[in-house]
Design an enzyme around this catalytic site. Structure first.
Site, short mmCIF file in Angstrom:
data_model
loop_
_atom_site.label_atom_id
_atom_site.label_comp_id
_atom_site.label_asym_id
_atom_site.label_seq_id
_atom_site.Cartn_x
_atom_site.Cartn_y
_atom_site.Cartn_z
N HIS A 89 0.85 -1.20 0.00
CA HIS A 89 0.00 0.00 0.00
C HIS A 89 0.88 1.25 0.00
CE1 HIS A 89 -2.82 3.08 1.28
NE2 HIS A 89 -3.76 2.29 0.80
N GLU A 101 -3.71 2.61 -7.14
CA GLU A 101 -4.10 3.70 -6.25
C GLU A 101 -3.16 4.89 -6.46
OE1 GLU A 101 -6.50 2.02 -2.71
OE2 GLU A 101 -4.41 2.04 -2.13
N GLY A 159 -11.62 5.86 3.29
CA GLY A 159 -12.52 6.63 4.15
C GLY A 159 -13.99 6.25 4.04
P1 13P Z 1 -9.43 6.74 0.34
O1 13P Z 1 -10.62 6.00 -0.23
O2 13P Z 1 -9.67 7.24 1.72
O3 13P Z 1 -8.93 7.79 -0.60
O4 13P Z 1 -8.25 5.67 0.50
C1 13P Z 1 -7.93 4.85 -0.58
C2 13P Z 1 -7.00 3.80 -0.11
O5 13P Z 1 -5.85 4.08 0.20
C3 13P Z 1 -7.50 2.42 -0.02
O6 13P Z 1 -6.48 1.51 0.18
#
Ligand code: 13P
Length: 256
Positions: free
Chosen positions: A99, A171, A239
């Site tokens: 991550h 991501e 979130g």
């Molecule tokens: P958010 O949805 O809070 O932007 O986070 C994404 C994330 O890092 C999921 O692993």
């Protein structure tokens, strides 16, 4: 490329949030809200300390469990680390690896992530491998180079058969927790690049079957348009996955 044969996955990464009672309550609400007709996969990634209690709540339901990280060693003197056997014992079938918060806050390198990938695969745990570029990479046109470097490093020495267990989550770092989602077009174009790079590594059949999730400010209000993209096979949600009503809507995304 058609996403028809790839089973979508909606995953909630709860990060370092919730104490055990709160985690169990949220998991119970999501289990209760789950449509019996759901045809895709749903996964939750609570903190290590909440895995057991969330597992108690979701077992017997279709909800899958992941850890947010995992050690590459099997056991021994590794203070602070959590082993593959320990996460499996707590009910996990999957583990989020690499991550961006592990890469950028805890300084994990592709070499470390590669070791974790190999251990997870050997131990029958499905890695959800996260990759993504920083804002400056995107702005200077280096996105594809950064992603290719991460993929090459993270999959080094892994065969096509072993790699077929892996789910990738794209991501973009600039979209995580910022409310700045990649537009569906930008996300789709990047997923197409990732799939084509994986095709170069492992061939067309592999790339066609590979699931690539999108993560970064996925919300109840934008999930439908993201999931409508042919190369977006699911979402990894931070979130918004902490709110039972909103995440229920994300899980039950609508086809548009
Ligand atoms: P958010 O949805 O809070 O932007 O986070 C994404 C994330 O890092 C999921 O692993």
């Amino acid at each position: 490329m058609s996403s028809k044969n790839r089973i979508p996955m909606i995953a909630g990464n709860w990060k370092m949030n919730l104490v055990s009672g709160e985690a169990a309550e949220l998991a119970a609400a999501l289990r209760k809200n789950l449509s019996p007709d759901l045809k895709h996969e749903v996964l939750l990634a609570p903190s290590f300390t909440n895995l057991h209690c969330v597992h108690e709540v979701v077992k017997g339901s279709p909800i899958l469990l992941a850890s947010q990280d995992m050690a590459w060693e099997e056991k021994g003197a590794f203070t602070g680390a959590v082993s593959p056997a320990q996460i499996k014992d707590a009910g996990c079938t999957h583990s989020i690896l690499g991550h961006s918060e592990r890469r950028h806050i805890f300084m994990e390198t592709d070499e470390v992530i590669n070791k974790k990938m190999k251990t997870a695969i050997k131990d029958g745990i499905t890695p959800i491998l996260c990759i993504g570029e920083m804002l400056e990479d995107r702005e200077s046109g280096k996105t594809n180079d950064v992603l290719a470097t991460q993929l090459d490093g993270d999959f080094a020495g892994i065969t096509a058969e072993e790699a077929s267990r892996v789910i990738i989550a794209y991501e973009p770092v600039w979209a995580i927790g910022t409310g700045k989602t990649a537009t569906p077009d930008v996300a789709e174009a990047t997923h197409v690049f990732i799939r084509s790079h994986m095709e170069k590594m492992y061939g067309k059949n592999f790339a066609d079957a590979l699931r690539i999730l999108y993560g970064g400010s996925v919300k109840a209000t934008n999930v439908d348009e993201l999931m409508a993209q042919p190369d977006i096979d699911g979402a990894l949600v931070g979130g918004e996955s902490l709110k039972a009503d909103k995440f229920t809507r994300v899980i039950h995304f609508q086809k548009i």
